[in-house]
Design an enzyme around this catalytic site. Structure first.
Site, PDB file in Angstrom:
ATOM      1  N   VAL A 178       3.998   9.016   0.895  1.00 44.66           N
ATOM      2  CA  VAL A 178       5.021   7.893   0.090  1.00 44.66           C
ATOM      3  C   VAL A 178       4.706   6.326  -0.452  1.00 44.66           C
ATOM      4  CG1 VAL A 178       6.972   8.359   1.732  1.00 44.66           C
ATOM      5  CG2 VAL A 178       5.522   6.655   2.656  1.00 44.66           C
ATOM      6  N   ASN A 190      -4.117   5.854  -0.638  1.00 49.25           N
ATOM      7  CA  ASN A 190      -3.435   4.273   0.482  1.00 49.25           C
ATOM      8  C   ASN A 190      -4.672   3.833  -0.081  1.00 49.25           C
ATOM      9  OD1 ASN A 190      -2.080   3.022   2.280  1.00 49.25           O
ATOM     10  ND2 ASN A 190      -2.886   3.834   4.176  1.00 49.25           N
ATOM     11  N   MET A 246       0.720  -1.100   0.042  1.00 49.72           N
ATOM     12  CA  MET A 246      -0.323  -0.105  -0.206  1.00 49.72           C
ATOM     13  C   MET A 246       0.845   1.546   0.073  1.00 49.72           C
ATOM     14  SD  MET A 246      -2.954  -1.379  -0.082  1.00 49.72           S
ATOM     15  CE  MET A 246      -1.925  -2.840  -0.584  1.00 49.72           C
ATOM     16  N   CYS A 247       0.270   2.066   0.572  1.00 51.46           N
ATOM     17  CA  CYS A 247       1.265   3.532   0.629  1.00 51.46           C
ATOM     18  C   CYS A 247       1.182   4.032   2.478  1.00 51.46           C
ATOM     19  CB  CYS A 247       0.857   4.496  -0.100  1.00 51.46           C
ATOM     20  SG  CYS A 247       0.845   4.034  -2.115  1.00 51.46           S
ATOM     21  N   ARG A 248       1.913   5.047   2.575  1.00 50.66           N
ATOM     22  CA  ARG A 248       1.889   5.810   4.107  1.00 50.66           C
ATOM     23  C   ARG A 248       1.721   7.434   3.259  1.00 50.66           C
ATOM     24  NH1 ARG A 248       0.531   2.598   7.277  1.00 50.66           N
ATOM     25  NH2 ARG A 248      -0.183   1.949   5.335  1.00 50.66           N
TER      26      ARG A 248
END
Length: 252
Positions: free
Chosen positions: A89, A116, A1-3
């Site tokens: 990110v 995200n 996933m992402c942050r």
């Protein structure tokens, strides 16, 4: 996933959010605590958006690669200050391109947007929703990714709906078309900050005239509170610079 994270409040250096806290976005890029099975690290790009002047257009900086290797951003983040920031990110979903234009934040005028998560069975599961957009919107997506399509859908809703309603309606419709998707979205125009939770973590901290919404707490401040799943959190600023925060279920 992402942050990702969003901030509204008194102007602060970008480093105070992205680089300096004990569990900053920088640290989350290589040592996240709560990916919930959606990968292990976030090393496929990053971006920061902010507002040089209240009410003005957003400025965006984004790159592929790793956040910790960008010495230019590390230096800039200590001198660039803003009262509204959105940063992210990226951990690219398998099969999606690792290119600068696929990195959040996405932007249009005063808006900054981040996603995200992932859309399950991309792209077929959401072909019907994509067909509701003007062809020109599809031809000018930032990248052939689920996040870029989500931004196009949200941007179209913003023409007729308030920010929280726009995000909630997109999340509800995408979740119905692609069950099991992870749809944590963040959106700001510098005066309102809205985030959704849909099968992924999101935390909020408010106080001292500021609010921070983040995939994971940036530090051990006891004011951090987890946003329940399938909810939308909205933070707004008033003329006297006070910030109000509300949390509501999505779809009710």
């Amino acid at each position: 996933m992402c942050r990702h994270l969003g901030y509204l409040g008194p102007a602060v250096p970008i480093a105070a959010l992205v680089h300096d806290p004990p569990h900053s976005l920088l640290r989350q890029s290589y040592a996240p605590r709560d990916m919930r099975g959606g990968g292990t690290v976030n090393v496929d790009g990053y971006g920061v958006g902010w507002y040089p002047a209240p009410g003005g257009p957003a400025v965006r900086y984004r790159r592929t690669g790793t956040l910790w290797s960008d010495e230019n951003l590390a230096a800039l983040s200590r001198v660039v200050v803003s009262g509204a920031v959105l940063a992210a990110v990226r951990s690219a979903t398998t099969g999606m391109p690792v290119v600068e234009t696929a990195c959040a934040p996405f932007t249009d005028g005063t808006w900054l947007f981040s996603h995200n998560g992932r859309i399950v069975d991309w792209p077929g599961s959401v072909a019907g929703l994509a067909a509701t957009l003007p062809v020109t919107d599809l031809l000018t997506l930032d990248a052939p990714t689920d996040s870029a399509l989500l931004w196009a859908l949200v941007r179209a809703r913003l023409a007729t709906a308030p920010p929280a309603a726009a995000l909630a309606s997109v999340v509800s419709e995408v979740a119905a078309a692609a069950p099991g998707s992870r749809l944590n979205l963040l959106l700001t125009n510098g005066t309102v900050l809205v985030g959704t939770t849909w099968t992924h973590a999101l935390w909020v901290r408010s106080g001292d005239g500021a609010v921070t919404v983040s995939s994971e707490p940036l530090d051990d401040d006891p004011r951090w509170r987890e946003v329940p799943d399938r909810h939308v959190v909205t933070a707004t600023t008033s003329p006297d610079n006070a910030i109000a925060v509300g949390v509501q279920p999505i779809g009710r």
